[in-house]
Design a protein around this motif. Structure first.
Motif, PDB file in Angstrom:
ATOM      1  N   ARG A   1      19.562  73.079  68.001  1.00 58.70           N
ATOM      2  CA  ARG A   1      20.834  73.239  68.733  1.00 58.70           C
ATOM      3  C   ARG A   1      21.874  73.874  67.667  1.00 58.70           C
ATOM      4  NH1 ARG A   1      22.207  69.121  73.615  1.00 58.70           N
ATOM      5  NH2 ARG A   1      20.062  68.587  74.206  1.00 58.70           N
TER       6      ARG A   1
ATOM      7  N   PRO B   1      26.419  71.985  69.284  1.00 62.23           N
ATOM      8  CA  PRO B   1      26.986  70.867  68.908  1.00 62.23           C
ATOM      9  C   PRO B   1      28.498  70.944  68.276  1.00 62.23           C
ATOM     10  CG  PRO B   1      24.803  70.959  67.937  1.00 62.23           C
ATOM     11  CD  PRO B   1      25.102  72.083  68.863  1.00 62.23           C
TER      12      PRO B   1
ATOM     13  N   ASN C   1      32.252  62.181  66.465  1.00 60.89           N
ATOM     14  CA  ASN C   1      31.982  63.523  66.625  1.00 60.89           C
ATOM     15  C   ASN C   1      32.843  64.610  66.164  1.00 60.89           C
ATOM     16  OD1 ASN C   1      29.631  63.929  68.162  1.00 60.89           O
ATOM     17  ND2 ASN C   1      30.483  63.054  70.042  1.00 60.89           N
TER      18      ASN C   1
ATOM     19  N   ASN D   1      28.422  66.770  63.056  1.00 63.28           N
ATOM     20  CA  ASN D   1      27.731  66.890  64.373  1.00 63.28           C
ATOM     21  C   ASN D   1      26.607  65.775  64.355  1.00 63.28           C
ATOM     22  OD1 ASN D   1      28.924  69.304  64.914  1.00 63.28           O
ATOM     23  ND2 ASN D   1      27.563  70.476  63.859  1.00 63.28           N
TER      24      ASN D   1
ATOM     25  N   TYR E   1      24.340  62.874  67.113  1.00 61.31           N
ATOM     26  CA  TYR E   1      23.844  62.746  68.606  1.00 61.31           C
ATOM     27  C   TYR E   1      23.478  61.165  68.678  1.00 61.31           C
ATOM     28  CZ  TYR E   1      22.394  67.481  68.491  1.00 61.31           C
ATOM     29  OH  TYR E   1      22.445  68.897  68.442  1.00 61.31           O
TER      30      TYR E   1
ATOM     31  N   GLY F   1      23.644  65.588  74.517  1.00 59.09           N
ATOM     32  CA  GLY F   1      22.405  65.019  73.881  1.00 59.09           C
ATOM     33  C   GLY F   1      22.080  63.779  73.401  1.00 59.09           C
TER      34      GLY F   1
ATOM     35  N   ARG G   1      13.223  64.087  67.361  1.00 54.22           N
ATOM     36  CA  ARG G   1      14.696  64.370  67.347  1.00 54.22           C
ATOM     37  C   ARG G   1      14.983  64.641  65.934  1.00 54.22           C
ATOM     38  NH1 ARG G   1      17.878  63.679  72.240  1.00 54.22           N
ATOM     39  NH2 ARG G   1      19.439  64.563  70.839  1.00 54.22           N
TER      40      ARG G   1
ATOM     41  N   HIS H   1      18.129  66.828  64.216  1.00 52.90           N
ATOM     42  CA  HIS H   1      18.980  66.068  65.172  1.00 52.90           C
ATOM     43  C   HIS H   1      19.613  65.040  64.103  1.00 52.90           C
ATOM     44  CE1 HIS H   1      17.959  67.815  69.121  1.00 52.90           C
ATOM     45  NE2 HIS H   1      18.050  68.630  68.085  1.00 52.90           N
ATOM     46  N   ARG H   2      20.712  64.718  64.060  1.00 53.52           N
ATOM     47  CA  ARG H   2      21.259  63.467  63.270  1.00 53.52           C
ATOM     48  C   ARG H   2      21.677  62.413  64.016  1.00 53.52           C
ATOM     49  NH1 ARG H   2      23.748  66.035  59.019  1.00 53.52           N
ATOM     50  NH2 ARG H   2      21.395  66.276  58.240  1.00 53.52           N
ATOM     51  N   LEU H   3      20.944  61.535  64.234  1.00 55.71           N
ATOM     52  CA  LEU H   3      21.034  60.375  65.179  1.00 55.71           C
ATOM     53  C   LEU H   3      21.981  59.447  64.666  1.00 55.71           C
ATOM     54  CD1 LEU H   3      17.415  59.768  66.531  1.00 55.71           C
ATOM     55  CD2 LEU H   3      19.246  61.310  67.434  1.00 55.71           C
TER      56      LEU H   3
END
Length: 277
Positions: free
Chosen positions: A57, A61, A106, A110, A112, A133, A154, A159-161
């Motif tokens: 993405r 984001p 957020n 960026n 998730y 997301g 992810r 993606h940074r969770l």
């Protein structure tokens, strides 16, 4: 009414009265418009992103980040962020005080969020979470393997969770012990040697003269009542985000040791910089 852990007294969000409703409208209407336009843009751009980048993405984001920054601006709540930002594959943990955490965290990075599955069905919040997301999980051991596989997919997609190890929101002045269950997912062969984790301390400073738990949202507080209380405030406080030094998962022997280290980082900054009673 609900009771907090440390203060021992009850607190109820104050309902707007008289001119306070003008502040609710002055802040709430532009926030609603920003979030609505942001979600429309995200959904439209995902139609392009998905076939071109799959799990990646590269654009949407930043729409989330901009919408959250603008929402906080219209609320009148400034955010000060200090400390290094994690680079490369990684996950983030933070203390959890309020629905405002979604906006504040957020707004500067960026990320998730990882959330309990029932949030997906909450009015308004669930819709926003799905659109941005969020990873939804069930606290069921039978689904542990599937959730671990999802995390790995992810994270490897860039993606940074971000998750809240306390497992619940608090009164904004208390940090609860970190639950260690989710940390096990980061010790798989596919993640342990490549993954970093970063702790973030989130500090809410209440408006002058208000209860220092003003921004805390916990227990059986209704979301709508707390939202109105924040929007109606005559003046606002501010938020501090303290990003701690990232650590390698491979430097820790197990999930419990990693959780203790990250919890100590969060607690240390919370104790040193939290406003006095």
């Amino acid at each position: 009414m609900t009771t907090t852990w440390g203060e021992g007294t009850e607190i109820t969000p104050e309902a707007p009265k008289g001119l306070a409703w003008l502040r609710v409208l002055r802040r709430g209407i532009p926030i609603f418009l920003v979030l609505t336009i942001g979600m429309i843009l995200k959904l439209a751009l995902r139609v392009i992103e998905r076939p071109l980048f799959g799990m990646g993405r590269p654009v949407t984001p930043y729409i989330t980040q901009a919408a959250c920054r603008l929402s906080l601006f219209f609320m009148g709540i400034p955010v000060k962020a200090t400390g290094p930002r994690i680079k490369g594959p990684g996950a983030v943990v933070a203390n959890h005080s309020s629905w405002l955490d979604i906006f504040t965290l957020n707004s500067r990075k960026n990320v998730y969020f990882v959330s309990k599955a029932e949030v997906a069905n909450w009015p308004g919040i669930g819709w926003l979470a799905r659109a941005t997301g969020t990873v939804f999980i069930n606290r069921d051991r039978r689904e542990a393997k599937a959730q671990t596989d999802l995390f790995e997919t992810r994270l490897k997609a860039g993606h940074r969770l971000l998750f809240f190890p306390e497992g619940t929101s608090t009164d904004a002045v208390t940090v609860l012990p970190f639950k260690t269950t989710l940390f096990a997912a980061f010790f798989t062969e596919g993640l342990r040697d490549i993954l970093q984790m970063q702790a973030v301390t989130v500090l809410y400073h209440a408006p002058e003269g208000a209860d220092r738990r003003f921004y805390g949202w916990w227990g059986d507080m209704e979301f709508g009542a707390h939202l109105l209380s924040v929007l109606a405030a005559k003046s606002q406080g501010h938020v501090e985000l303290i990003y701690h030094t990232p650590v390698k998962v491979s430097d820790f022997k197990d999930r419990k040791e990693l959780a203790r280290h990250l919890e100590a980082q969060v607690r240390g900054a919370h104790r040193l910089t939290a406003p006095e009673a």
